[in-house]
Every structure is written in structure tokens, then in C-alpha cells.
Write a protein that holds these residues in place. Sequence first.
Motif, PDB file in Angstrom:
ATOM      1  N   ARG A   2       9.285  -3.951   2.548  1.00 61.08           N
ATOM      2  CA  ARG A   2       8.658  -2.677   2.213  1.00 61.08           C
ATOM      3  C   ARG A   2       7.937  -2.754   0.870  1.00 61.08           C
ATOM      4  NH1 ARG A   2      13.422   1.557   2.415  1.00 61.08           N
ATOM      5  NH2 ARG A   2      11.864   3.101   2.931  1.00 61.08           N
ATOM      6  N   LYS A   3       6.881  -1.949   0.742  1.00 59.98           N
ATOM      7  CA  LYS A   3       6.096  -1.914  -0.485  1.00 59.98           C
ATOM      8  C   LYS A   3       6.366  -0.615  -1.247  1.00 59.98           C
ATOM      9  CE  LYS A   3       3.817  -5.676   0.700  1.00 59.98           C
ATOM     10  NZ  LYS A   3       4.058  -6.974   0.019  1.00 59.98           N
ATOM     11  N   LEU A   4       6.283  -0.716  -2.567  1.00 62.82           N
ATOM     12  CA  LEU A   4       6.314   0.480  -3.401  1.00 62.82           C
ATOM     13  C   LEU A   4       4.874   0.876  -3.689  1.00 62.82           C
ATOM     14  CD1 LEU A   4       7.916   2.575  -5.052  1.00 62.82           C
ATOM     15  CD2 LEU A   4       7.734   1.022  -7.010  1.00 62.82           C
ATOM     16  N   GLU A  47       2.460  12.898   5.654  1.00 67.36           N
ATOM     17  CA  GLU A  47       3.829  12.926   5.148  1.00 67.36           C
ATOM     18  C   GLU A  47       3.904  13.216   3.656  1.00 67.36           C
ATOM     19  OE1 GLU A  47       3.012   8.418   5.661  1.00 67.36           O
ATOM     20  OE2 GLU A  47       2.038  10.321   6.129  1.00 67.36           O
ATOM     21  N   THR A  48       2.763  13.134   2.944  1.00 67.05           N
ATOM     22  CA  THR A  48       2.774  13.395   1.503  1.00 67.05           C
ATOM     23  C   THR A  48       2.549  14.864   1.169  1.00 67.05           C
ATOM     24  OG1 THR A  48       0.391  12.960   1.194  1.00 67.05           O
ATOM     25  CG2 THR A  48       1.903  11.060   1.087  1.00 67.05           C
ATOM     26  N   LEU A  49       2.310  15.676   2.176  1.00 68.15           N
ATOM     27  CA  LEU A  49       2.178  17.113   1.939  1.00 68.15           C
ATOM     28  C   LEU A  49       3.559  17.729   1.770  1.00 68.15           C
ATOM     29  CD1 LEU A  49      -0.500  17.917   4.647  1.00 68.15           C
ATOM     30  CD2 LEU A  49      -0.834  18.131   2.176  1.00 68.15           C
ATOM     31  N   PRO A  50       3.731  18.593   0.777  1.00 71.41           N
ATOM     32  CA  PRO A  50       5.027  19.269   0.632  1.00 71.41           C
ATOM     33  C   PRO A  50       5.267  20.231   1.779  1.00 71.41           C
ATOM     34  CG  PRO A  50       3.429  20.163  -0.908  1.00 71.41           C
ATOM     35  CD  PRO A  50       2.779  18.972  -0.273  1.00 71.41           C
ATOM     36  N   VAL A  51       6.511  20.623   1.939  1.00 75.40           N
ATOM     37  CA  VAL A  51       6.929  21.394   3.106  1.00 75.40           C
ATOM     38  C   VAL A  51       6.141  22.686   3.263  1.00 75.40           C
ATOM     39  CG1 VAL A  51       8.800  22.532   1.805  1.00 75.40           C
ATOM     40  CG2 VAL A  51       8.939  22.325   4.303  1.00 75.40           C
ATOM     41  N   ASP A  67       8.384   6.628   4.594  1.00 73.61           N
ATOM     42  CA  ASP A  67       9.558   7.368   5.064  1.00 73.61           C
ATOM     43  C   ASP A  67      10.510   7.680   3.910  1.00 73.61           C
ATOM     44  OD1 ASP A  67      10.829   4.958   4.516  1.00 73.61           O
ATOM     45  OD2 ASP A  67      11.199   4.449   6.608  1.00 73.61           O
ATOM     46  N   THR A  68      10.118   7.289   2.695  1.00 74.26           N
ATOM     47  CA  THR A  68      10.958   7.494   1.504  1.00 74.26           C
ATOM     48  C   THR A  68      10.067   7.918   0.346  1.00 74.26           C
ATOM     49  OG1 THR A  68      12.467   5.754   2.249  1.00 74.26           O
ATOM     50  CG2 THR A  68      12.616   6.406  -0.069  1.00 74.26           C
ATOM     51  N   ASP A 129       6.912   2.095   4.107  1.00 73.94           N
ATOM     52  CA  ASP A 129       6.775   1.894   2.669  1.00 73.94           C
ATOM     53  C   ASP A 129       7.396   3.048   1.881  1.00 73.94           C
ATOM     54  OD1 ASP A 129       5.562  -0.562   2.855  1.00 73.94           O
ATOM     55  OD2 ASP A 129       3.530   0.236   2.803  1.00 73.94           O
ATOM     56  N   ILE A 130       7.523   2.833   0.577  1.00 73.59           N
ATOM     57  CA  ILE A 130       8.182   3.765  -0.339  1.00 73.59           C
ATOM     58  C   ILE A 130       7.113   4.431  -1.198  1.00 73.59           C
ATOM     59  CG2 ILE A 130       9.909   3.971  -2.160  1.00 73.59           C
ATOM     60  CD1 ILE A 130      10.839   1.075  -1.098  1.00 73.59           C
ATOM     61  N   TRP A 131       7.096   5.741  -1.195  1.00 75.04           N
ATOM     62  CA  TRP A 131       6.090   6.491  -1.952  1.00 75.04           C
ATOM     63  C   TRP A 131       6.647   6.887  -3.313  1.00 75.04           C
ATOM     64  CZ3 TRP A 131       5.148  12.335  -0.889  1.00 75.04           C
ATOM     65  CH2 TRP A 131       4.187  12.830  -1.794  1.00 75.04           C
ATOM     66  N   LEU A 132       5.976   6.427  -4.354  1.00 69.02           N
ATOM     67  CA  LEU A 132       6.277   6.861  -5.717  1.00 69.02           C
ATOM     68  C   LEU A 132       5.356   8.028  -6.022  1.00 69.02           C
ATOM     69  CD1 LEU A 132       7.419   6.660  -8.583  1.00 69.02           C
ATOM     70  CD2 LEU A 132       5.810   4.792  -9.015  1.00 69.02           C
TER      71      LEU A 132
END
Length: 206
Positions: A2-4, A47-51, A67-68, A129-132
Motif C-alpha cells: 500500500r502507498k501513503l 471516498e474523500t468527500l466527508p459524510v 480505504d484508510t 492506499d492510505i490517504w493522508l
Amino acid sequence: MRKLVYYVGTTLDGFIAGPDGADPTGPNGFWPIPEDYVRHIVERYPETLPVQARAALSVTGEGTHFDTVLEGRRSYEIGLKAGVADAYPHLRHLVFSRTLTKSPAPAVELVADDPVDTVRKLKQEDGKDIWLVGGAELAGALYGEIDRLILKVAPLTAGAGIPLFSHKATFDPRSWRRTDCTMLDSGAVVLTYARTTAAVTPAIDG
């Protein structure tokens, strides 16, 4: 592995928020959100949009990139003050803090451990991948672990504010290879860079 990925909005002069650290896209923010900018996110990174935004835009897809999501305490508290304890319930949500002792939301994981060690373990796990998401302090601490940059560059300058990386980032010049560039009619440019293994050679005077 996985990538950061540091996926973040920035001004032309490299600031992700104003000096007060408040949400620049909020009701009193200085950061305009054009229609094509929102459409790009919905189509490419839903997936980066807030709820709240997902509900307003009827976005239900889980997305294909992350997913993270990783978030620092100051960044997390922006949403918390607005009454949102978990802006990303559709993702595994980790908040790094040594001062918060109890998670305000059941699914939000508080992490007091070293961010670098934590990210290295996450990279070994299966998944996307991991979203910072930010903020600058966490990005600075994780500077050496970032594998990809996705910069949503707004057509404005701030003059001062919170930079992409805080002072926690050590001086360590790195080379990046551009892998994608999307130019929006409203003026924003979405730039994607992958970290290369090539060392940066200092310039020689004379």
C-alpha cells in the motif's frame, strides 16, 4: 504494498489553510469551490468527500483509491467543532493524538504511537492506499513516508498560513515524477506525483 498518499488542496503559494487553521472551504472560508472542482472529486475520488457532502451529493460509491484515512488532532477537531465526530465513516479513520484520551466516535481510532511506525505497519496490510488528509504537523512527521502527492492547486494565493508541511519535516530534498495533470476550466489544477528513488543533486556554484 500500500502507498501513503498526501491528497490535499493547496494555494499557489503552498498553503493548505489560513493562519488560524480553520477550514478554508467552510462558510467563512476564503477558498471557493467551483462546480467542476466538486464534479472532479465526485468522479475520481468520491471516498474523500466527508459524510455531509456525500449525503448532499447522493454519493454512495466506496471509491477505488483509499480505504484508510489518517488525520492529525488539529485537523480532526475542525470537524469535531462543527459537530461531526466522524467525517469519513466509510473509511477506516485514524486520528493521531497524544492528548485525546477517548474517541468521540466509536469507529474513529485514536493513535498515540509514532506515526512513522504506524504507517509502516499499515503499508504491510492488505487493502487500498492510505490517504493522508492532514494537517501540516502530521504531514511533516510523515514526510519521509509519503509515496504519492495529489495536489489540488487552487488559483489563488494566501500570503501566509498553514503550509503543506510543518516544521516537523526535516530538510530532505526529494524528486517526484508527475504521473497525471488535470486542468479544470475554473482554474484549479490537480497534479499527481510519484516519489522517485533518484537523489537530488545539489547545484554547484561557479
